[in-house]
Design a protein around this motif. Sequence first.
Motif, PDB file in Angstrom:
ATOM      1  N   MET A   1      63.907 -13.326  50.021  1.00 43.14           N
ATOM      2  CA  MET A   1      64.344 -12.276  50.933  1.00 43.14           C
ATOM      3  C   MET A   1      63.399 -12.242  52.128  1.00 43.14           C
ATOM      4  O   MET A   1      62.209 -12.525  51.987  1.00 43.14           O
ATOM      5  CB  MET A   1      64.355 -10.913  50.223  1.00 43.14           C
ATOM      6  CG  MET A   1      65.329 -10.842  49.057  1.00 43.14           C
ATOM      7  SD  MET A   1      67.057 -11.029  49.552  1.00 43.14           S
ATOM      8  CE  MET A   1      67.337  -9.444  50.341  1.00 43.14           C
ATOM      9  N   PRO A   2      63.900 -11.885  53.320  1.00 42.61           N
ATOM     10  CA  PRO A   2      63.041 -11.886  54.508  1.00 42.61           C
ATOM     11  C   PRO A   2      62.007 -10.778  54.468  1.00 42.61           C
ATOM     12  O   PRO A   2      62.266  -9.685  53.967  1.00 42.61           O
ATOM     13  CB  PRO A   2      64.042 -11.675  55.652  1.00 42.61           C
ATOM     14  CG  PRO A   2      65.195 -10.968  55.031  1.00 42.61           C
ATOM     15  CD  PRO A   2      65.294 -11.510  53.635  1.00 42.61           C
ATOM     16  N   ALA A   3      60.853 -11.063  55.002  1.00 42.84           N
ATOM     17  CA  ALA A   3      59.767 -10.077  55.024  1.00 42.84           C
ATOM     18  C   ALA A   3      60.128  -8.860  55.859  1.00 42.84           C
ATOM     19  O   ALA A   3      59.485  -7.808  55.742  1.00 42.84           O
ATOM     20  CB  ALA A   3      58.490 -10.725  55.556  1.00 42.84           C
ATOM     21  N   GLU A   4      61.173  -8.987  56.690  1.00 39.43           N
ATOM     22  CA  GLU A   4      61.626  -7.850  57.504  1.00 39.43           C
ATOM     23  C   GLU A   4      62.055  -6.656  56.655  1.00 39.43           C
ATOM     24  O   GLU A   4      62.155  -5.527  57.154  1.00 39.43           O
ATOM     25  CB  GLU A   4      62.793  -8.281  58.400  1.00 39.43           C
ATOM     26  CG  GLU A   4      62.392  -9.117  59.615  1.00 39.43           C
ATOM     27  CD  GLU A   4      62.143 -10.579  59.280  1.00 39.43           C
ATOM     28  OE1 GLU A   4      61.832 -11.344  60.203  1.00 39.43           O
ATOM     29  OE2 GLU A   4      62.263 -10.954  58.085  1.00 39.43           O
ATOM     30  N   LEU A   5      62.279  -6.892  55.358  1.00 40.15           N
ATOM     31  CA  LEU A   5      62.637  -5.780  54.468  1.00 40.15           C
ATOM     32  C   LEU A   5      61.556  -4.708  54.440  1.00 40.15           C
ATOM     33  O   LEU A   5      61.824  -3.559  54.105  1.00 40.15           O
ATOM     34  CB  LEU A   5      62.880  -6.284  53.048  1.00 40.15           C
ATOM     35  CG  LEU A   5      64.230  -6.952  52.736  1.00 40.15           C
ATOM     36  CD1 LEU A   5      64.251  -7.412  51.296  1.00 40.15           C
ATOM     37  CD2 LEU A   5      65.378  -5.992  52.995  1.00 40.15           C
ATOM     38  N   LYS A   6      60.334  -5.076  54.803  1.00 44.99           N
ATOM     39  CA  LYS A   6      59.244  -4.104  54.830  1.00 44.99           C
ATOM     40  C   LYS A   6      59.549  -2.925  55.738  1.00 44.99           C
ATOM     41  O   LYS A   6      59.028  -1.825  55.549  1.00 44.99           O
ATOM     42  CB  LYS A   6      57.947  -4.776  55.283  1.00 44.99           C
ATOM     43  CG  LYS A   6      57.441  -5.867  54.353  1.00 44.99           C
ATOM     44  CD  LYS A   6      56.211  -6.539  54.935  1.00 44.99           C
ATOM     45  CE  LYS A   6      55.707  -7.673  54.048  1.00 44.99           C
ATOM     46  NZ  LYS A   6      54.526  -8.355  54.625  1.00 44.99           N
ATOM     47  N   SER A   7      60.405  -3.158  56.736  1.00 43.32           N
ATOM     48  CA  SER A   7      60.732  -2.103  57.692  1.00 43.32           C
ATOM     49  C   SER A   7      61.661  -1.050  57.111  1.00 43.32           C
ATOM     50  O   SER A   7      61.955  -0.045  57.766  1.00 43.32           O
ATOM     51  CB  SER A   7      61.386  -2.708  58.943  1.00 43.32           C
ATOM     52  OG  SER A   7      62.641  -3.298  58.617  1.00 43.32           O
ATOM     53  N   LEU A   8      62.137  -1.254  55.872  1.00 45.96           N
ATOM     54  CA  LEU A   8      63.061  -0.302  55.248  1.00 45.96           C
ATOM     55  C   LEU A   8      62.344   0.609  54.255  1.00 45.96           C
ATOM     56  O   LEU A   8      62.948   1.124  53.325  1.00 45.96           O
ATOM     57  CB  LEU A   8      64.180  -1.065  54.536  1.00 45.96           C
ATOM     58  CG  LEU A   8      65.002  -2.034  55.388  1.00 45.96           C
ATOM     59  CD1 LEU A   8      66.106  -2.683  54.554  1.00 45.96           C
ATOM     60  CD2 LEU A   8      65.605  -1.322  56.589  1.00 45.96           C
ATOM     61  N   GLY A   9      61.071   0.814  54.457  1.00 44.04           N
ATOM     62  CA  GLY A   9      60.289   1.636  53.544  1.00 44.04           C
ATOM     63  C   GLY A   9      60.713   3.088  53.496  1.00 44.04           C
ATOM     64  O   GLY A   9      60.282   3.829  52.605  1.00 44.04           O
ATOM     65  N   PHE A  10      61.565   3.526  54.415  1.00 49.17           N
ATOM     66  CA  PHE A  10      62.037   4.909  54.420  1.00 49.17           C
ATOM     67  C   PHE A  10      63.143   5.142  53.381  1.00 49.17           C
ATOM     68  O   PHE A  10      63.529   6.280  53.114  1.00 49.17           O
ATOM     69  CB  PHE A  10      62.568   5.295  55.806  1.00 49.17           C
ATOM     70  CG  PHE A  10      63.598   4.343  56.357  1.00 49.17           C
ATOM     71  CD1 PHE A  10      64.941   4.456  56.028  1.00 49.17           C
ATOM     72  CD2 PHE A  10      63.214   3.316  57.216  1.00 49.17           C
ATOM     73  CE1 PHE A  10      65.879   3.576  56.531  1.00 49.17           C
ATOM     74  CE2 PHE A  10      64.149   2.431  57.741  1.00 49.17           C
ATOM     75  CZ  PHE A  10      65.481   2.562  57.386  1.00 49.17           C
ATOM     76  N   LEU A  11      63.679   4.062  52.776  1.00 44.70           N
ATOM     77  CA  LEU A  11      64.748   4.194  51.790  1.00 44.70           C
ATOM     78  C   LEU A  11      64.233   4.789  50.480  1.00 44.70           C
ATOM     79  O   LEU A  11      63.117   4.502  50.050  1.00 44.70           O
ATOM     80  CB  LEU A  11      65.367   2.828  51.482  1.00 44.70           C
ATOM     81  CG  LEU A  11      66.170   2.148  52.590  1.00 44.70           C
ATOM     82  CD1 LEU A  11      66.527   0.727  52.174  1.00 44.70           C
ATOM     83  CD2 LEU A  11      67.434   2.935  52.909  1.00 44.70           C
ATOM     84  N   ASP A  12      65.080   5.606  49.837  1.00 48.13           N
ATOM     85  CA  ASP A  12      64.784   6.071  48.478  1.00 48.13           C
ATOM     86  C   ASP A  12      65.160   4.994  47.467  1.00 48.13           C
ATOM     87  O   ASP A  12      64.448   4.787  46.482  1.00 48.13           O
ATOM     88  CB  ASP A  12      65.564   7.352  48.167  1.00 48.13           C
ATOM     89  CG  ASP A  12      65.061   8.542  48.964  1.00 48.13           C
ATOM     90  OD1 ASP A  12      63.913   8.494  49.438  1.00 48.13           O
ATOM     91  OD2 ASP A  12      65.827   9.506  49.126  1.00 48.13           O
ATOM     92  N   GLU A  13      66.308   4.314  47.712  1.00 47.08           N
ATOM     93  CA  GLU A  13      66.789   3.297  46.782  1.00 47.08           C
ATOM     94  C   GLU A  13      67.335   2.095  47.548  1.00 47.08           C
ATOM     95  O   GLU A  13      67.992   2.250  48.569  1.00 47.08           O
ATOM     96  CB  GLU A  13      67.905   3.853  45.883  1.00 47.08           C
ATOM     97  CG  GLU A  13      67.491   4.999  44.994  1.00 47.08           C
ATOM     98  CD  GLU A  13      68.639   5.494  44.128  1.00 47.08           C
ATOM     99  OE1 GLU A  13      69.513   4.678  43.768  1.00 47.08           O
ATOM    100  OE2 GLU A  13      68.667   6.700  43.828  1.00 47.08           O
ATOM    101  N   LEU A  14      67.040   0.908  47.025  1.00 48.84           N
ATOM    102  CA  LEU A  14      67.587  -0.339  47.560  1.00 48.84           C
ATOM    103  C   LEU A  14      68.151  -1.140  46.399  1.00 48.84           C
ATOM    104  O   LEU A  14      67.426  -1.508  45.482  1.00 48.84           O
ATOM    105  CB  LEU A  14      66.497  -1.147  48.278  1.00 48.84           C
ATOM    106  CG  LEU A  14      66.900  -2.549  48.759  1.00 48.84           C
ATOM    107  CD1 LEU A  14      68.031  -2.476  49.788  1.00 48.84           C
ATOM    108  CD2 LEU A  14      65.697  -3.286  49.329  1.00 48.84           C
ATOM    109  N   HIS A  15      69.461  -1.382  46.434  1.00 50.99           N
ATOM    110  CA  HIS A  15      70.131  -2.141  45.385  1.00 50.99           C
ATOM    111  C   HIS A  15      70.506  -3.509  45.946  1.00 50.99           C
ATOM    112  O   HIS A  15      71.223  -3.598  46.950  1.00 50.99           O
ATOM    113  CB  HIS A  15      71.390  -1.426  44.904  1.00 50.99           C
ATOM    114  CG  HIS A  15      71.144  -0.053  44.377  1.00 50.99           C
ATOM    115  ND1 HIS A  15      72.161   0.834  44.090  1.00 50.99           N
ATOM    116  CD2 HIS A  15      69.995   0.599  44.088  1.00 50.99           C
ATOM    117  CE1 HIS A  15      71.642   1.963  43.643  1.00 50.99           C
ATOM    118  NE2 HIS A  15      70.324   1.848  43.643  1.00 50.99           N
TER     119      HIS A  15
END
Length: 416
Positions: free
Chosen positions: A375-389
Amino acid sequence: MTQNAVERDISLGEALEIAKNVSTDFAQLQAILSEWSGPFGLLDGETSLERLELGAKPLIVWGNLSVEGSILDLSQAGTLLVVLGNLQAKEIYFQSRLASSGRIDVKGVIAAGSADSGKILASGGLECRALIARAPLQVVGDAKSDFSFGPIQGLKTSNMLAGELFVDHVLDRPDDPMTADCDFTKLRERMAAGLEIIQAEPSSRRLQILSDLDDTASKLTLDLEDAGLFEVPEEVFEAKGLERLVLDFNDITVLPQRIASLKSLKVLSLDGNPIRKLPEEIGQLNTLETLSLRFVNLKELPDAISGLVHLREIFLTMSALRDFPESLVSMPSLERLSFWHCGEDEEKLKGFVERLSAMKQLKVLTFAQGGFSKMPAELKSLGFLDELHLIEQRLPEARQEEVRAWLPNTRVRFSI
């Protein structure tokens, strides 16, 4: 019970020897018998019963078996019934294994009620009115059933709701047949009492759904799931106070512009319809909070959808969308997004994540059908999510832990 043969106990070796001399499908039957160590009860000869209740001990009938009423498996863990001949009964409730070296003919229902996988071996074929399975059921042999309900391998399952097939007394939620499922405890109780399990004419459920449209003015909810519709009935738009409209699994190709007249609508579900385009007027549904568009043929969303200022959740999994809808980025109330799919284009996924990173109001995000090895490291920018499925993401365990480390405050789930 009344029977023409006397029961005696035999060992596994004796059971296999008998089956070998009788069965034309010995390899399959041998595998089933070998799951039990014995002893086995044996009824030697043609057997006719008023009813048959099975206990924990497996039962073998060496000859044809005819039961006027029901065959009921009353054991806790499920047992085995083997008929080395033809089997006839009104109804059968079993939990583990059912086998016949001849035909299985049942006038009513065969119900596989175990929470674990079950198996039917019908060497000479099987025919019944309805076949019902609680958990994955394997049917070996030529099978025919007017109605089938549940996960059945070897027989096509009928496209029916539980509330359409079963009588109300067998439903776990008889007050809401649109979401009810079969209650196997109630089913077995009714079967033991000789009462009806399925409706005399199951298709009457669809007729009832459509007849409900005669009085729509005061309705807050309209459930028209799987009602055989090719278009949205005009009567729907007379329900001015309508808050929930379900049109799932019909053959509707066009959502009319009149959808904008439903000013109180909060939930709109169009799952499983061959809709290729949404009208711009959908953006006028100012009260809409939930929009479900799973299993549809939409290739894009109209720009006007950004006008849904109170939309909290949108489900786009299993849709035909080619790109991430830009209109979603500017939706101020959107908290839950399920999206399909990214294929195996990592650059495309990075672009999606970049857009998602601007949607700080999101709480729950689902990605489906990725096929990525990482998975791309850009996922780090989604730290505001409560849940990621992340569904269908076949990542190695090490990669999964890497993603979880990127998002320490987010509940990350991987599933296939």
